[in-house]
Design an enzyme around this catalytic site. Sequence first.
Site, PDB file in Angstrom:
ATOM      1  N   ASP A  19       0.858  -1.189   0.000  1.00 17.19           N
ATOM      2  CA  ASP A  19       0.000   0.000   0.000  1.00 17.19           C
ATOM      3  C   ASP A  19       0.892   1.237   0.000  1.00 17.19           C
ATOM      4  OD1 ASP A  19      -1.968   1.887   0.402  1.00 17.19           O
ATOM      5  OD2 ASP A  19      -2.186   1.465   2.554  1.00 17.19           O
ATOM      6  N   ASN A  48      -0.597   4.564  -0.084  1.00 15.52           N
ATOM      7  CA  ASN A  48      -1.301   5.788   0.332  1.00 15.52           C
ATOM      8  C   ASN A  48      -2.083   5.634   1.634  1.00 15.52           C
ATOM      9  OD1 ASN A  48      -3.272   4.130  -0.634  1.00 15.52           O
ATOM     10  ND2 ASN A  48      -4.317   5.684  -1.879  1.00 15.52           N
ATOM     11  N   ASP A  71      -4.336   3.512   2.848  1.00 20.62           N
ATOM     12  CA  ASP A  71      -5.740   3.088   2.988  1.00 20.62           C
ATOM     13  C   ASP A  71      -5.853   1.602   3.335  1.00 20.62           C
ATOM     14  OD1 ASP A  71      -5.077   1.920   0.614  1.00 20.62           O
ATOM     15  OD2 ASP A  71      -6.663   2.867  -0.593  1.00 20.62           O
ATOM     16  N   ASP A  89      -1.598  -1.185  -3.937  1.00 20.40           N
ATOM     17  CA  ASP A  89      -1.894  -0.413  -5.149  1.00 20.40           C
ATOM     18  C   ASP A  89      -0.713  -0.469  -6.111  1.00 20.40           C
ATOM     19  OD1 ASP A  89      -0.096   1.553  -3.948  1.00 20.40           O
ATOM     20  OD2 ASP A  89      -1.806   2.050  -2.656  1.00 20.40           O
ATOM     21  N   ASP A 141      -9.035 -15.610 -17.115  1.00 15.80           N
ATOM     22  CA  ASP A 141      -9.866 -16.127 -16.027  1.00 15.80           C
ATOM     23  C   ASP A 141     -10.904 -17.140 -16.525  1.00 15.80           C
ATOM     24  OD1 ASP A 141     -10.649 -15.689 -13.115  1.00 15.80           O
ATOM     25  OD2 ASP A 141     -12.561 -15.250 -14.093  1.00 15.80           O
ATOM     26  N   GLU A 170      -6.668 -20.034 -17.474  1.00  6.41           N
ATOM     27  CA  GLU A 170      -7.067 -20.695 -16.229  1.00  6.41           C
ATOM     28  C   GLU A 170      -8.123 -21.743 -16.560  1.00  6.41           C
ATOM     29  OE1 GLU A 170      -9.029 -20.110 -11.804  1.00  6.41           O
ATOM     30  OE2 GLU A 170      -9.830 -19.065 -13.535  1.00  6.41           O
TER      31      GLU A 170
HETATM   32  C1  NOJ Z   1     -11.039 -17.452 -10.842  1.00  7.64           C
HETATM   33  C2  NOJ Z   1     -10.400 -16.423  -9.973  1.00  7.64           C
HETATM   34  O1  NOJ Z   1      -9.067 -16.801  -9.740  1.00  7.64           O
HETATM   35  C3  NOJ Z   1     -11.231 -16.320  -8.727  1.00  7.64           C
HETATM   36  O2  NOJ Z   1     -10.605 -15.548  -7.735  1.00  7.64           O
HETATM   37  C4  NOJ Z   1     -12.572 -15.751  -9.119  1.00  7.64           C
HETATM   38  O3  NOJ Z   1     -13.437 -15.747  -8.000  1.00  7.64           O
HETATM   39  C5  NOJ Z   1     -13.232 -16.573 -10.229  1.00  7.64           C
HETATM   40  N1  NOJ Z   1     -12.316 -16.942 -11.262  1.00  7.64           N
HETATM   41  C6  NOJ Z   1     -14.353 -15.805 -10.883  1.00  7.64           C
HETATM   42  O4  NOJ Z   1     -13.838 -14.797 -11.700  1.00  7.64           O
HETATM   43 CA    CA Z   2      -3.612   1.926  -1.240  1.00  5.30          CA
END
Ligand code: NOJ
Ligand code: CA
Length: 544
Positions: A37, A39, A41, A45, A216, A279
Site C-alpha cells: 500500500d 497511500n 488506505d 496499489d 480467467d 485458467e
Molecule cells: C477465478 C479467480 O481466480 C477467482 O478468484 C474468481 O473468483 C473466479 N475466477 C471468478 O472470476
Molecule cells: Ca492503497
Amino acid sequence: MPSLPEHPEPAASASPPAAPWWETGVIYQIYPRSFQDSNGDGIGDLEGIRRRLDYVSHLGVDAIWLSPIFPSPMADFGYDVADYRGVAAMFGDLAQFDRLLAEAHAKGLRILLDFVPNHSSTQHPWFVESRSSRTNPKRDWYIWRDGAPGGGPPNNWTSDMGGSSWEFDPATGQYYLHAFLKEQADLNWRNPEVRAAMMDVLRFWFDRGVDGFRIDVMWHAIKAQGLPDNPPNPDYAPGMGEKYKVLQTHSTDQPEVHEIARDFRALADSYGERLLVGEIFLPLPKLMEYYGTPAMPGVHLPFNFQLLEAPHWNAGALARIIADYEAALPPGGWPNWVMGSHDAPRIAGKLGEAQARVAAMLLLTLRGTPTLYQGDELGIGVVEIPPDRIRDPQDLRQPGLGLGRDGARTPMRWDAGAHAGFSAAEPWLPLGDDWRTRNVAVQDAEPGSMLALYRRLLAIRRANPALNRGTLSSVAADQDVLRYERSDGSDRFLIALNMTSAERQLMLPEGADVAELVISTIPGRSFDGRLAPDEGVILRMTHH
Ligand code: NOJ
Ligand code: CA
C-alpha cells in the site's frame, strides 16, 4: 538484467529459433490488494508495486502476473470488471500503470494482466444497457432467459459461489446467468459483437505494451446451445458447496471455446512474444485440448494445477502426476506448474516449513514454466481469519464449509515495523501471527531462510539450461524419495526429494556418479549419499 527488445529479432536460419521467454522464465503472481500500500488506505496499489519492483527483480523471476486492477465494485475483488480499459481508483490510474510497466520493462520484468472474459460486473455499462429493456441492442450481450414453465430459474445450473446460476430481474421479467456471484453476469460469447469488443480490449492493453494475459475461467466462456439441465453429480454430499450439486457438463468446456482461444492466440502472436495463460480446471485430456492443434492453436500455457490439487502429497503420487502430465502433453506443448494462488490454501500451511522447502525445489526444477504466488517465497503458512474479518464472498455466502480464500490473500510482510511495512494503516486482511519473525527483512538477513532458498533456486534454474529448457527423464519414487533427471547435452542433474521426515539412502540411477551437490533445501549440508529427513537436493551428475 537487460531491458526488453521492442521487437524480437527473427532468428538466423542456421541456428534453431530462440525459445520464447516463458520457456526459460518464471511467473510471479502479485495480488495487488495485498502487495504494498502506498497511500495508507490499508489496500495495496500500483504505486506500491512499483516501489517494490527491485524486490521482485532481485528474487529472480521473469514476469509478474497481476490479478485484476480494473475498475470494479470489488464484489469478487476485481473479478467483477466494470471497465476493461481502465484502472480502479483504489489501485491508481492508467498513467501509474504505464509507469509501472515501463519501469518493470527497464528491469527486464514482463507484466501479464488478468483478463476476465466470462463475466463482467453487473455495473459494467454493457450490462446496465442490457438489463434496461428486452429490446436493447446489448440485450443479447448477456444470457437472458424466461423462467421455467412452472416457475423458477430456466435450468438447474448452480453457481460456483453457491445457489442458482440464475438471478431474476423484475424490471424485464427475465433471468440472467451468472456462473459466479450475481454481481458477475456471464457474457454471451456466441454473440460476435461481444467477441469483437473483447478483442478490442486485448488490443488496448497489447498496444500499451503488456506482455500477455492470464485468462480467467477460460473453459466457462461458452455454454451448450439451448442451455440444457446439467446432470446431477452422483458424488455430491452436503458440505461440498452447491457448485458440486450438478456436473458442469453443459455450462462449461464446449467445443466452440477453442475458436475463441484461436482468435486470442492469433492476436497475441501478431504482437510478437506475448503470452496467454489459460485458467482451466479440467481433467488432463480435456486440459490438453486448450493447447489447440497446429491448425487451430490455443493458449500458450493452459494452467496446470496438478500440484495444487494433488490429493496425496507423497513421492509415489507426485511421480505419477509428473509422468502422466508429461505424457499427456501434445507435440510442442510447453508444460507449466502452479504451486499457489489467491484461490488456494498456502502450500506451507498444508505441508509445514520443511516440506514447503522441498516443494519449492520441486516447483523450480520441474520441466515447464513455474508460477510462484507472492508470499510463498517467505513460507507464509495458515493465517487464521477471525470471523469478523472474513472478506471473501465465497466464504460469506456459504459459511463454515472451509471455502474461504482470505487465508491466501493476506498482505505481504516486508519488515517488523508497523503493519509489516505493508501499509501505514490497518491492512484490509490480517497479517497473521508470525509476521514479526516471518518477513522479507528478517529473511533477507538469514542465509538459511525460505527467501534465500527461493532466490538460490531461481538463480540456479536461470544459470543452467538443463534445469529450465532441458529434458526431464527417469521420474521415479522409491522409499518416499521422489527423483528425476534434468539434462541438456552432457549437462545432467539429479533431483532427489525426501518427502518423509526420516533419513533415506539415495539410490543413484544406473551408471551415474555424483559430481557435486549443487544445493540442498537444508542449509549447511554436504552430501554423503544419504538424504536427511525432509531434504531435497540438486546433484550434478557424471556418467560412466
Ligand atoms: C477465478 C479467480 O481466480 C477467482 O478468484 C474468481 O473468483 C473466479 N475466477 C471468478 O472470476
Ligand atoms: Ca492503497
